[in-house]
Write a protein that holds these residues in place. Structure first.
Motif, PDB file in Angstrom:
ATOM      1  N   UNK A 273       0.724   1.285  -8.081  1.00 41.07           N
ATOM      2  CA  UNK A 273       0.715   1.491  -6.634  1.00 41.07           C
ATOM      3  C   UNK A 273      -0.722   1.425  -6.130  1.00 41.07           C
ATOM      4  N   UNK A 274      -0.892   0.860  -4.942  1.00 39.48           N
ATOM      5  CA  UNK A 274      -2.229   0.750  -4.362  1.00 39.48           C
ATOM      6  C   UNK A 274      -2.117   0.850  -2.855  1.00 39.48           C
ATOM      7  N   UNK A 275      -2.645   1.937  -2.275  1.00 39.29           N
ATOM      8  CA  UNK A 275      -2.518   2.154  -0.839  1.00 39.29           C
ATOM      9  C   UNK A 275      -3.367   1.182  -0.019  1.00 39.29           C
ATOM     10  N   UNK A 276      -4.302   0.496  -0.668  1.00 40.92           N
ATOM     11  CA  UNK A 276      -5.048  -0.542   0.043  1.00 40.92           C
ATOM     12  C   UNK A 276      -4.122  -1.679   0.468  1.00 40.92           C
ATOM     13  N   UNK A 277      -3.100  -1.904  -0.328  1.00 36.36           N
ATOM     14  CA  UNK A 277      -2.154  -2.975  -0.034  1.00 36.36           C
ATOM     15  C   UNK A 277      -1.154  -2.588   1.050  1.00 36.36           C
ATOM     16  N   UNK A 278      -1.160  -1.318   1.428  1.00 38.26           N
ATOM     17  CA  UNK A 278      -0.189  -0.824   2.406  1.00 38.26           C
ATOM     18  C   UNK A 278      -0.873  -0.317   3.686  1.00 38.26           C
TER      19      UNK A 278
END
Length: 482
Positions: A273-278
């Motif tokens: 999971x990567x919050x940069x992508x969201x």
């Protein structure tokens, strides 16, 4: 093409430039920089020899060292002292190389009285049975070192005294290493636009830089991951300077106070999971020479929470915390849990644009009319890394703290220092955990740092996941927004 280092400092009323001779560009070699650094005359070309008078102070000082060295290594019980000097000369290499012959006479003094060597009377056979030594010595001013490269002495009584194999190898390596270090330092100063007050400060930084190259190499050799360590913009700082200017001593000295416990999702976390992508992470920021990492860690967390709850990503003000948090110590360090409480009491945070970052404490100028984000409470997240991943994937980026042992020289890759070198009890830096995953089968945590985009992987640190590396799981927390 000739390039000149921009090494200058602002002084009242004028710009004081560091002598450009110190930083003249070297075409194909670092020796011209060294020549300028040592203030040598233009008539002394690099690589050429310059004859010296035996009365030159620099020769006299070196001869004293040479005589002392001879006496310490000779098999004779008697002390020898200088009779005369001949054939003295010097050459510009990676330092200044000196060669000279010194004729030594035997005295009536015995070893143990070296401090009186110049007043010791000569033995009556000293003029006939003296010792002739040829010395080659290297002086490296910026390292404050003088080394004997070669020594050959002979007479009827004393056997040849040459340097030990260790000395010979050390001298050879040091010369090559110094040339490489000068070239790397030149590139470092240009890359990071370093400015020093004067020649003395520049040479001091060069010496620190030289030592840090060795430290980075040692960390590299001991790392268990795929990280690359080497030159960063912190490479001219001592460890103590780095800790004082950029880290947060309060994290380990005070620790995490009891907080409300977070509710951990029951479902297992996704594989990555990567919050940069969201869209939940703002750009990498730069705390400058201020131990305000705690403020950046907390605002990063709140930026993510606000995005998830309110639908807009806003860059929030760290300077507000530095100025207005009455519990924490501004550039002297702080604790995330104290920062959450301060934000609740203040009523929220202004934007970065409205309350811009200055990198030092100022008078608090917070305005409730400019509040752009608020929080309702904060929680502590469990130390189990699977639970941390589950909470992060469902709820957003997490404020964490860790031991920054390997970060001064980190460049890229997955950092995995030995536990004994990156003690979880010595936490000294707050950052933002934004994601996790694997690279070539190696699990990692993706961590947003606050040292600018020219550090690490565009401002990010990748740390091994699954072993509590560097104490990253000890102080995990988040704000909550209703």
């Amino acid at each position: 093409m000739t390039r000149v280092y921009r090494l200058a400092v602002q002084s009242p009323g004028a710009v004081t430039a560091v002598r450009s001779s110190l930083w003249s560009t070297m075409e194909g070699s670092c020796v011209l920089l060294l020549a300028a650094a040592l203030g040598l005359a233009s008539g002394f070309p690099p690589g050429g020899w310059l004859d010296l008078s035996p009365d030159e102070p620099e020769i006299k000082k070196l001869v004293e060292l040479a005589v002392r060295d001879y006496n310490s290594l000779s098999d004779s019980d008697a002390i020898y002292r200088q009779l005369r000097i001949s054939d003295a000369r010097k050459q510009l290499v990676a330092g200044i190389k000196y060669e000279f012959n010194v004729f030594l006479g035997r005295t009536l003094c015995k070893k143990g009285r070296e401090e009186t060597v110049n007043s010791c009377p000569l033995h009556d056979t000293a003029q006939v049975k003296g010792v002739k030594c040829n010395f080659s010595m290297l002086r490296v001013p910026w390292l404050n070192e003088t080394k004997i490269l070669h020594r050959l002495c002979s007479n009827e009584d004393v056997a040849e005294a040459s340097p030990s194999p260790n000395q010979a190898v050390e001298s050879s390596v040091t010369e090559d290493e110094l040339l490489e270090t000068l070239s790397l330092f030149k590139e470092f100063v240009t890359t990071y636009d370093k400015k020093y007050q004067n020649d003395e400060e520049a040479l001091r930084r060069l010496r620190i830089f030289h030592g840090n190259l060795k430290k980075a190499k040692e960390i590299q050799e001991k790392d268990q991951g795929s990280a690359e360590y080497g030159i960063t913009r912190f490479s001219d700082l001592t460890e103590e300077e780095f800790r004082t200017l950029y880290l947060n001593p309060l994290l380990s000295s005070q620790g995490l106070r009891p907080m409300k416990k977070a509710v951990v999702p029951k479902d297992p976390p996704p594989a990555a999971w990567d919050w940069r992508e969201h869209g939940a992470v703002t750009e990498v920021k730069n705390q400058g020479m201020c131990g305000s990492c705690w403020a950046f860690s907390v605002t990063g967390n709140i930026e993510g929470q606000w995005f998830l709850k309110k639908g807009s990503l806003i860059s929030l003000s760290e300077q507000e915390l530095v100025d207005c948090d009455g519990v924490d110590k501004a550039c002297g360090g702080g604790l995330p849990e104290s920062a959450y409480e301060a934000i609740e009491k203040l009523g929220g945070l202004e934007t970065e644009k409205d309350y811009s970052y200055q990198g030092h404490k100022q008078r608090c100028s917070f305005s409730t009319n400019k509040v752009s984000a608020y929080i309702n409470s904060s929680v502590e997240i469990p130390q189990d890394e699977t639970q941390i991943a589950a909470w992060l994937a469902q709820n957003g980026p997490i404020s964490i703290a860790l031991n920054a042992f390997a970060m001064q020289f980190y460049r890229k890759g997955i950092s995995h220092p030995f536990r004994i070198l990156c003690n979880s009890l010595m936490i000294d830096h707050a950052v933002l955990l934004v994601g996790y995953g694997e690279r070539n089968g190696v699990p990692f945590w993706a961590i947003k740092n606050s040292w600018g985009t020219d550090w690490g992987e565009e401002g990010y640190y990748y740390l091994y996941r699954g072993s509590g590396a560097c104490g990253m799981n000890k102080m995990c927390s988040s704000s909550l927004i209703d």
